[in-house]
Design a protein around this motif. Sequence first.
Motif, mmCIF file in Angstrom:
data_model
loop_
_atom_site.group_PDB
_atom_site.id
_atom_site.type_symbol
_atom_site.label_atom_id
_atom_site.label_comp_id
_atom_site.label_asym_id
_atom_site.label_seq_id
_atom_site.Cartn_x
_atom_site.Cartn_y
_atom_site.Cartn_z
ATOM 1 N N ASP A 125 0.811 -1.209 0.000
ATOM 2 C CA ASP A 125 0.000 0.000 0.000
ATOM 3 C C ASP A 125 0.848 1.263 0.000
ATOM 4 O OD1 ASP A 125 1.018 -0.228 2.488
ATOM 5 O OD2 ASP A 125 -0.848 0.270 3.549
ATOM 6 N N GLU A 126 2.154 1.128 -0.232
ATOM 7 C CA GLU A 126 3.018 2.293 -0.298
ATOM 8 C C GLU A 126 3.750 2.280 -1.623
ATOM 9 O OE1 GLU A 126 5.617 2.308 2.987
ATOM 10 O OE2 GLU A 126 4.044 2.439 4.497
ATOM 11 N N THR A 127 3.409 3.192 -2.503
ATOM 12 C CA THR A 127 4.116 3.313 -3.770
ATOM 13 C C THR A 127 5.495 3.871 -3.497
ATOM 14 O OG1 THR A 127 2.027 3.745 -4.853
ATOM 15 C CG2 THR A 127 3.999 4.321 -6.060
ATOM 16 N N SER A 128 6.502 3.268 -4.089
ATOM 17 C CA SER A 128 7.860 3.727 -3.846
ATOM 18 C C SER A 128 8.047 5.128 -4.384
ATOM 19 C CB SER A 128 8.852 2.765 -4.508
ATOM 20 O OG SER A 128 8.642 2.738 -5.912
ATOM 21 N N GLY A 129 8.945 5.856 -3.763
ATOM 22 C CA GLY A 129 9.191 7.233 -4.170
ATOM 23 C C GLY A 129 8.908 8.172 -3.027
ATOM 24 N N SER A 130 9.572 9.321 -3.055
ATOM 25 C CA SER A 130 9.382 10.305 -2.005
ATOM 26 C C SER A 130 8.035 10.994 -2.165
ATOM 27 C CB SER A 130 10.516 11.339 -2.079
ATOM 28 O OG SER A 130 10.418 12.071 -3.300
ATOM 29 N N ASP A 131 7.660 11.760 -1.133
ATOM 30 C CA ASP A 131 6.415 12.514 -1.194
ATOM 31 C C ASP A 131 6.417 13.472 -2.385
ATOM 32 O OD1 ASP A 131 5.461 11.222 1.001
ATOM 33 O OD2 ASP A 131 5.981 12.807 2.430
ATOM 34 N N GLU A 132 7.543 14.100 -2.609
ATOM 35 C CA GLU A 132 7.637 15.048 -3.727
ATOM 36 C C GLU A 132 7.464 14.340 -5.063
ATOM 37 O OE1 GLU A 132 10.807 18.311 -5.580
ATOM 38 O OE2 GLU A 132 11.170 17.384 -3.624
ATOM 39 N N GLU A 133 8.080 13.155 -5.208
ATOM 40 C CA GLU A 133 7.944 12.405 -6.457
ATOM 41 C C GLU A 133 6.505 11.934 -6.654
ATOM 42 O OE1 GLU A 133 12.402 10.428 -6.862
ATOM 43 O OE2 GLU A 133 10.858 9.417 -5.686
ATOM 44 N N CYS A 134 5.886 11.473 -5.590
ATOM 45 C CA CYS A 134 4.506 11.005 -5.674
ATOM 46 C C CYS A 134 3.568 12.165 -6.014
ATOM 47 C CB CYS A 134 4.106 10.365 -4.350
ATOM 48 S SG CYS A 134 2.531 9.486 -4.409
ATOM 49 N N SER A 135 3.786 13.307 -5.388
ATOM 50 C CA SER A 135 2.971 14.486 -5.667
ATOM 51 C C SER A 135 3.106 14.920 -7.122
ATOM 52 C CB SER A 135 3.391 15.623 -4.732
ATOM 53 O OG SER A 135 2.705 16.818 -5.065
ATOM 54 N N GLU A 136 4.331 14.906 -7.610
ATOM 55 C CA GLU A 136 4.565 15.306 -9.004
ATOM 56 C C GLU A 136 3.913 14.330 -9.968
ATOM 57 O OE1 GLU A 136 6.235 15.398 -12.888
ATOM 58 O OE2 GLU A 136 6.634 13.780 -11.446
ATOM 59 N N MET A 137 3.974 13.029 -9.639
ATOM 60 C CA MET A 137 3.359 12.007 -10.480
ATOM 61 C C MET A 137 1.843 12.186 -10.538
ATOM 62 S SD MET A 137 1.378 9.032 -10.087
ATOM 63 C CE MET A 137 1.699 8.570 -8.390
ATOM 64 N N LEU A 138 1.211 12.413 -9.393
ATOM 65 C CA LEU A 138 -0.237 12.587 -9.360
ATOM 66 C C LEU A 138 -0.658 13.849 -10.109
ATOM 67 C CD1 LEU A 138 -0.965 11.596 -5.640
ATOM 68 C CD2 LEU A 138 -1.584 10.303 -7.686
ATOM 69 N N ALA A 139 0.095 14.920 -9.937
ATOM 70 C CA ALA A 139 -0.228 16.165 -10.632
ATOM 71 C C ALA A 139 -0.104 15.989 -12.138
ATOM 72 C CB ALA A 139 0.687 17.286 -10.142
ATOM 73 N N ARG A 140 0.935 15.273 -12.562
ATOM 74 C CA ARG A 140 1.142 15.072 -14.005
ATOM 75 C C ARG A 140 0.029 14.211 -14.604
ATOM 76 N NH1 ARG A 140 5.579 12.851 -13.605
ATOM 77 N NH2 ARG A 140 5.188 10.688 -14.190
ATOM 78 N N GLY A 141 -0.314 13.120 -13.927
ATOM 79 C CA GLY A 141 -1.356 12.247 -14.448
ATOM 80 C C GLY A 141 -2.718 12.918 -14.477
#
Length: 298
Positions: A125-141
């Motif tokens: 239940d934890e996608t690898s990557g930092s909070d910043e990377e996860c935030s950037e991924m969600l914003a991009r998608g």
Amino acid sequence: MSFSMTGYGQSSLQFGGYKITFEVKSVNNRYCEVVLRMPRDWTVYEDMLRRIVQSHIKRGRVDVIINREVTEEAASLQVLNRNAVKSYLKSAEVLKDEFGLPGELTLRDILSMPGVMELKDGPADETSGSDEECSEMLARGLTQSLQSLLQMRAREGSYLAADLFSRLGHLEELQARMAALAPAVVSEYRDKLRLRLNELNDGTFPFEEHKFGMEIAIFADRCNIDEELTRLYSHFEQCRTLLNGSEPAGRKLDFLIQEMNRETNTIGSKCNHLTLVNLTLEMKAELEKIREQAANIE
């Protein structure tokens, strides 16, 4: 450019051994309402995602659905989290003993529970990557899916605008016919009144031209619709400007349609002419069609 409030967009990307899919659906709404559904551990990004949606869309209910699935490559690296299974089974026994709840956990039930299967590199239940990377991924998608949504809204909006332009043209034709008929209302009334008075005059009372003229003047003032026709023409021009503009026009269009209905009702109540009454009825019917279409515009 006019945008419809209904549309659909989607996108997907790979991140940390997961396939992340984004679905965005929008329907009519008086305001901008954003509903987000996503994995529980990503709710910390909800405000950020909501702001992204609101920066692209000004009106409409927007449903954002974000799903996360383990990719086939990552699935082969999954291992059983025995501690999680033991915890679920122990909790089930407590529920049965303390609360007397019936039922049994099946293999399907256990495997579908969060955390039972996990990647070797960390919990499922934890996608690898930092909070910043996860935030950037969600914003991009989300941005990609919103762009797809906006393209659909723009296409439908162009059809709605074309239909409204056509109907505005019809209203302008009706308004021009009203303007052409307006002067004839007084002259026809004058001729009919004079003819009626001549028929009734048996010589027992004198015909007073002065009083006759005053009656005609009062009638002409009462049935004058020049101001209403001028305001209608102004409203038509404002509607065209809004539809050609880049800002959301739905609310302003709704207000202008109400004003056009008001002017049309006034013309119908003031004019004492059958053809003009029929033209106002036709205009009201066309305005109702315009109102229904404009309700779909952002």
